[in-house]
Design an enzyme around this catalytic site. Structure first.
Site, PDB file in Angstrom:
ATOM      1  N   HIS A 122     -44.721 -26.366 -55.614  1.00  0.00           N
ATOM      2  CA  HIS A 122     -44.209 -27.718 -55.836  1.00  0.00           C
ATOM      3  C   HIS A 122     -45.270 -28.737 -55.431  1.00  0.00           C
ATOM      4  CE1 HIS A 122     -39.605 -26.794 -55.655  1.00  0.00           C
ATOM      5  NE2 HIS A 122     -40.262 -25.875 -56.354  1.00  0.00           N
ATOM      6  N   GLU A 149     -45.151 -31.251 -53.378  1.00  0.00           N
ATOM      7  CA  GLU A 149     -45.233 -31.493 -51.931  1.00  0.00           C
ATOM      8  C   GLU A 149     -45.965 -30.376 -51.213  1.00  0.00           C
ATOM      9  OE1 GLU A 149     -40.995 -32.922 -53.160  1.00  0.00           O
ATOM     10  OE2 GLU A 149     -42.458 -31.433 -53.837  1.00  0.00           O
ATOM     11  N   CYS A 172     -36.843 -31.054 -52.354  1.00  0.00           N
ATOM     12  CA  CYS A 172     -35.830 -30.003 -52.269  1.00  0.00           C
ATOM     13  C   CYS A 172     -35.813 -29.450 -50.836  1.00  0.00           C
ATOM     14  CB  CYS A 172     -36.131 -28.888 -53.276  1.00  0.00           C
ATOM     15  SG  CYS A 172     -37.617 -27.930 -52.882  1.00  0.00           S
ATOM     16  N   CYS A 222     -39.203 -27.867 -49.749  1.00  0.00           N
ATOM     17  CA  CYS A 222     -40.223 -28.873 -49.465  1.00  0.00           C
ATOM     18  C   CYS A 222     -39.899 -29.661 -48.206  1.00  0.00           C
ATOM     19  CB  CYS A 222     -40.398 -29.798 -50.663  1.00  0.00           C
ATOM     20  SG  CYS A 222     -41.127 -28.938 -52.085  1.00  0.00           S
TER      21      CYS A 222
END
Length: 162
Positions: free
Chosen positions: A64, A66, A94, A97
């Site tokens: 992801h 992040e 999420c 993260c």
């Protein structure tokens, strides 16, 4: 009073410019047919980490924006602790993260758009309701909200048309 207004304008402009950099990362993800989420990490008003979604490209579920930005910032600081750093991301983080954000001890999170499906800063779940041992994280929402939302909508419209 005038000084307070000037400080607020300067503060908003600075944060907006960092979110614009995160948006540029989202555009990179979009160009790679990835969900267009971008992220930057800032320390002392300098970008120290960048990342964008690369799940499809890397074939890694945890790739992801992040996570990639945290890895870049940690490498650049030569430290996993990102104290006194701010993270700017175009979509609400999420759970995975947010766990990485809390573990890395990031101080501030700025995000553009709520993620009603997986978001953990108040939309689907609010991880800040729990009493974790980590230092408090300040969370702010709304910078470049319309631009980020439009980019995500364009991506999913394009995806559905295939």
């Amino acid at each position: 009073m005038k000084q307070d207004v000037e400080n607020a304008i300067r503060y908003y402009s600075m944060n907006k410019s960092f979110m614009e950099e995160a948006y540029k990362e989202a555009l990179l993800a979009f160009s790679k047919n990835e969900i267009p989420v971008g992220c930057v990490i800032v320390k002392d008003n300098k970008i120290i980490g960048r990342g964008h979604n690369l799940k499809e490209t890397s074939k890694l579920v945890y790739s992801h924006a992040e996570i990639n930005a945290i890895a870049d910032a940690s490498k650049n600081l030569n430290n996993w602790r990102l104290n006194d750093c701010s993270l700017y991301v175009t979509l609400e983080p999420c759970a995975m993260c947010m766990g990485a954000i809390m573990q890395s001890q990031i101080s501030n999170v700025y995000f553009s758009v709520f993620d009603k499906a997986m978001g953990c800063c108040g939309s689907k779940l609010n991880l800040f309701e729990y009493n974790f041992q980590n230092p408090k994280i300040n969370v702010f929402q709304g910078l470049l909200e319309e631009e980020s939302k439009s980019l995500l909508q364009e991506f999913f419209k394009k995806l559905r048309s295939k």
